[in-house]
Scaffold this active site. Structure first.
Site, PDB file in Angstrom:
ATOM      1  N   CYS A 278      61.657  66.417  51.430  1.00  0.00           N
ATOM      2  CA  CYS A 278      61.300  66.241  52.844  1.00  0.00           C
ATOM      3  C   CYS A 278      61.338  64.765  53.232  1.00  0.00           C
ATOM      4  O   CYS A 278      60.484  63.976  52.803  1.00  0.00           O
ATOM      5  CB  CYS A 278      59.912  66.843  53.083  1.00  0.00           C
ATOM      6  N   CYS A 281      58.262  63.412  54.991  1.00  0.00           N
ATOM      7  CA  CYS A 281      57.182  63.279  54.012  1.00  0.00           C
ATOM      8  C   CYS A 281      57.264  61.930  53.303  1.00  0.00           C
ATOM      9  O   CYS A 281      56.247  61.268  53.063  1.00  0.00           O
ATOM     10  CB  CYS A 281      57.241  64.404  52.988  1.00  0.00           C
TER      11      CYS A 281
END
Length: 353
Positions: A278, A281
């Site tokens: 991600c 993230c």
């Protein structure tokens, strides 16, 4: 043979080479004299490869082609068995091989590889470059491909990046299955790309791999002792990171096993649900690190890898990441979704405390 690269593409490639290339790159092309039968519609892969490299060298003078016969002494000494075979960066100590013509999608990766070798920069993160440096010299990574496979390019370029990161310790070989049918049959190839290390069929992995998994697998088969040491060190570091300490100054690594204990231990806990793949993230990660240190004693930050901890992720119905949940005295007080600057994130957290 007609021109392969149109004028518009030449301008694009020139701009790319200007941005990325640094040093000269030797490109050795071994071809046989035999041509494709006339009137069959088959591509003369030797002529195509010579033409492609000649046109690339005309666009960028730092590309230094060397055209040799597949049957001469140097070819025999180099183990050339396929026409065409291409060696990239051998003069710099790299061992990057194209066993078969870079047709179809592979032409893009071939051009990208030349730029990577010229720059001398693998593009891998330092952690993976350090792993690649531990591989024993002569470790061979073969990536079996076909020209029509859109996913093969990524796998080949990644292998070539590892070859650069390892400073030539890793031999990266792109094997075109249709031009190397005996080898493809020997490995019982049923799908592409397939990556094989040191010709060990046990190492075979089908499909494009994540960088970390691919590099670690090369180390596993390219230096088993170093791989075992790496795993032991990681397990020790993981155990230490997962230990729930009093008043932590960095995010606590939470798991399915430790999550309930963390809720009981920390009265104000902000949990970041994330995953390695991600990108948002990864953007949020340093913000969480900074807040954990700055707010030590006021609140505790924790991180849950959703791929590795499905029970907790499913329990709290994590549908998108990054997602942060604020817990007060073990109960959910609020949620925050998405990456954002530190001050903005702190303001959102304070709404729930």
């Amino acid at each position: 043979m007609e021109q392969l690269i149109d004028n518009e593409t030449k301008l694009m490639l020139k701009a790319m080479f200007d941005r990325q290339m640094k040093d000269d790159v030797e490109v050795k092309v071994y071809t046989a004299d035999a041509a494709a039968p006339a009137g069959t519609g088959q591509v003369d892969t030797g002529e195509y490869t010579r033409k492609l490299v000649e046109e690339l060298a005309a666009i960028e003078p730092r590309i230094k082609p060397l055209f040799l016969k597949a049957g001469d002494k140097s070819a025999v000494e180099a183990g050339v068995k396929t026409s065409p075979t291409i060696f990239i960066g051998y003069d710099k100590g790299y061992r990057i091989i194209y066993n078969g013509a870079p047709l179809g999608y592979e032409a893009t990766g071939f051009i990208e590889t030349i730029a990577i070798v010229s720059s001398g920069e693998s593009g891998l993160v330092k952690e993976l470059e350090d792993v690649a440096a531990q591989v024993k010299p002569g470790t061979r990574v073969q990536v079996i491909v076909t020209p029509s496979c859109p996913y093969c390019v990524k796998a080949v370029v990644l292998a070539n990046r590892v070859g650069v990161a390892s400073k030539g310790r890793v031999i990266s070989e792109c094997v075109e299955a249709e031009e190397n049918r005996a080898l493809a049959a020997e490995y019982n190839i049923s799908s592409v790309p397939t990556q094989i290390i040191n010709r060990d069929i046990a190492s075979a992995v089908a499909g494009a791999q994540h960088e970390r998994a691919f590099v670690r697998n090369i180390l596993k088969y390219g230096n088993p002792a170093a791989y075992e040491t790496l795993i032991k060190n990681e397990e020790a570091a993981k155990a230490e990171a997962e230990r729930l300490v009093d008043n932590p100054s960095k995010p606590a690594v939470l798991t399915d096993k430790s999550f309930d204990e963390a809720l009981k231990k920390y009265s104000l806990l902000i949990v970041d649900f994330w995953a390695e793949w991600c990108a948002p993230c990864r953007m949020l990660a340093p913000v969480i690190e900074e807040l954990a240190l700055e707010k030590q004693g006021e609140m505790v930050f924790g991180k849950v890898n959703t791929d590795e901890n499905r029970r907790v992720s499913e329990k709290y119905r994590i549908m998108s990441i990054p997602s942060l949940i604020v817990f007060k005295n073990g109960e959910e007080a609020g949620r925050i979704t998405g990456a954002m600057p530190k001050n903005e994130l702190l303001a959102e957290i304070k709404k729930y405390i």
